[in-house]
Design an enzyme around this catalytic site. Structure first.
Site, PDB file in Angstrom:
ATOM      1  N   ASP A  92      -8.266  -1.559   5.627  1.00 38.51           N
ATOM      2  CA  ASP A  92      -8.264  -0.347   6.457  1.00 38.51           C
ATOM      3  C   ASP A  92      -8.009   0.930   5.654  1.00 38.51           C
ATOM      4  O   ASP A  92      -8.394   2.020   6.084  1.00 38.51           O
ATOM      5  CB  ASP A  92      -7.169  -0.451   7.532  1.00 38.51           C
ATOM      6  N   THR A 142       0.822  -1.215   0.000  1.00 41.73           N
ATOM      7  CA  THR A 142       0.000   0.000   0.000  1.00 41.73           C
ATOM      8  C   THR A 142       0.857   1.267   0.000  1.00 41.73           C
ATOM      9  O   THR A 142       1.976   1.245   0.487  1.00 41.73           O
ATOM     10  CB  THR A 142      -0.884  -0.052   1.262  1.00 41.73           C
ATOM     11  N   ARG A 161     -13.974  -7.477  -0.515  1.00 44.37           N
ATOM     12  CA  ARG A 161     -13.261  -7.207   0.742  1.00 44.37           C
ATOM     13  C   ARG A 161     -12.705  -5.773   0.747  1.00 44.37           C
ATOM     14  O   ARG A 161     -12.158  -5.297  -0.215  1.00 44.37           O
ATOM     15  CB  ARG A 161     -12.122  -8.212   0.887  1.00 44.37           C
TER      16      ARG A 161
HETATM   17  N1  ASP Z   1      -3.612  -2.276   4.590  1.00 44.94           N
HETATM   18  C1  ASP Z   1      -3.856  -2.841   3.286  1.00 44.94           C
HETATM   19  C2  ASP Z   1      -5.087  -3.692   3.305  1.00 44.94           C
HETATM   20  O1  ASP Z   1      -5.251  -4.448   4.243  1.00 44.94           O
HETATM   21  C3  ASP Z   1      -2.740  -3.685   2.791  1.00 44.94           C
HETATM   22  C4  ASP Z   1      -1.415  -3.019   2.758  1.00 44.94           C
HETATM   23  O2  ASP Z   1      -1.115  -2.166   3.590  1.00 44.94           O
HETATM   24  O3  ASP Z   1      -0.633  -3.355   1.860  1.00 44.94           O
HETATM   25  O4  ASP Z   1      -5.820  -3.650   2.358  1.00 44.94           O
END
Ligand code: ASP
Length: 308
Positions: free
Chosen positions: A207, A176, A204
């Site tokens: 966060d 992310t 889905r």
């Molecule tokens: N926080 C992100 C999610 O759960 C994943 C990530 O940080 O790469 O969608």
């Protein structure tokens, strides 16, 4: 007039040193540097923290190395569902999109939700209909196709698991992207953008687009953008929790981040990290994983990048 500040991340995780060749490391560091320079240039000219956050995140979304925009991972249905959010610490206004498809720059769509609607969060077909109405740049599936990511998805599919990283299966990495900034007016802003998890269930949401979990900004305390195992970050309300420790208990940004990321999250089994910015332009980059792709402006005005 405030001192400016900016920090960005490109995901946290176990970044296996043997897989991080010098060429790969250079590619990541160059991409991080290019992205933070976009935001810093805006702030230096007196532009807003929101513009800086958006510009830096756009650069990361346009880079295939990170799990956002062009580099978004495959979901279980073989497509890419994009989540993003942005928040202004001055007005406390926020915008977010979840499960949107084909959007070149999800962060900009999130900003349009904040500025052009009376809502905070648009999802799925509603987010896409809004994107068309706003005439944002849309891309077809081939734009998001990446052979490496496809192979990751095939592996995850074969093993019947949801993969939280966007690297090899022996690596755990959250790709992310996010940014936090402080502008000359003393206004803070934060934003986050992601493709989520490889082989994630259709529909889905993690966060990243959830205000208070993956993103939060409030001029009285700080601006925050998270990366990590989203379900844990949602349950721990990570970003808002850090804000609350500062607001109600008077903790410094560094102490609040440590408490939530290295204590609370660890106790709950949640892996990941957060970048934060306070009113002094001080950047905090905190993670409970082996590394986090990150870049920040130091107090002496130097742009730094780091991975492990
Ligand atoms: N926080 C992100 C999610 O759960 C994943 C990530 O940080 O790469 O969608």
């Amino acid at each position: 007039m405030s001192k400016i500040g900016i920090a960005i991340h490109g995901g946290a995780g176990t970044i296996a040193k043997n897989l991080l060749t010098p060429e790969k490391e250079k590619a990541y560091r160059d991409a991080l540097l290019t992205a933070i320079q976009q935001g810093e240039a805006i702030l230096t000219k007196g532009g807003s923290s929101l513009d800086a956050v958006e510009a830096s995140i756009q650069a990361l979304e346009n880079c295939p190395l990170f799990n956002a925009g062009k580099g978004a991972v495959f979901n279980a249905a073989g497509s890419h569902e994009l989540d993003a959010s942005i928040m202004c610490g001055h007005t406390k206004m926020a915008g977010a999109i979840g499960n949107a498809t084909g959007i070149k720059n999800p962060i900009s769509l999130a900003r349009l939700v904040m500025e052009k609607t009376e809502h905070v969060y648009l999802s799925g077909p509603g987010a896409n209909a809004f994107a068309e109405k706003m005439q944002v740049e849309l891309m077809d599936e081939s734009y998001f196709y990446d052979e490496f990511r496809y192979q990751q998805w095939q592996q995850a599919l074969a093993e019947g698991r949801v993969q939280l990283d966007h690297a090899g299966l022996d690596e755990k990495k959250f790709g992310t992207v996010g940014a936090v900034a402080l502008d000359k007016n003393g206004y803070l802003a934060a934003g986050t953008s992601t493709g989520g998890m490889t082989n994630k269930q259709f529909g889905r949401v993690g966060d990243s687009p959830i205000i208070g979990a993956g993103t939060y900004a409030n001029d009285t305390t700080c601006a925050l953008s998270c990366t990590g195992h989203g379900e844990y970050f949602i349950r721990a309300v990570v970003a808002y929790d850090i804000h609350c420790l500062m607001a109600y208990k008077g903790l410094s940004l560094a102490a609040a981040c440590d408490e939530v990321v290295k204590n609370k999250l660890v106790n709950q089994g949640g892996e990941g990290g957060v970048i934060g910015m306070d009113q002094t332009g001080n950047a905090v980059l905190c993670f409970n994983t082996e590394g986090m792709y990150r870049a920040w402006l130091t107090p002496d005005g130097i742009l730094q990048t780091a991975i492990n």
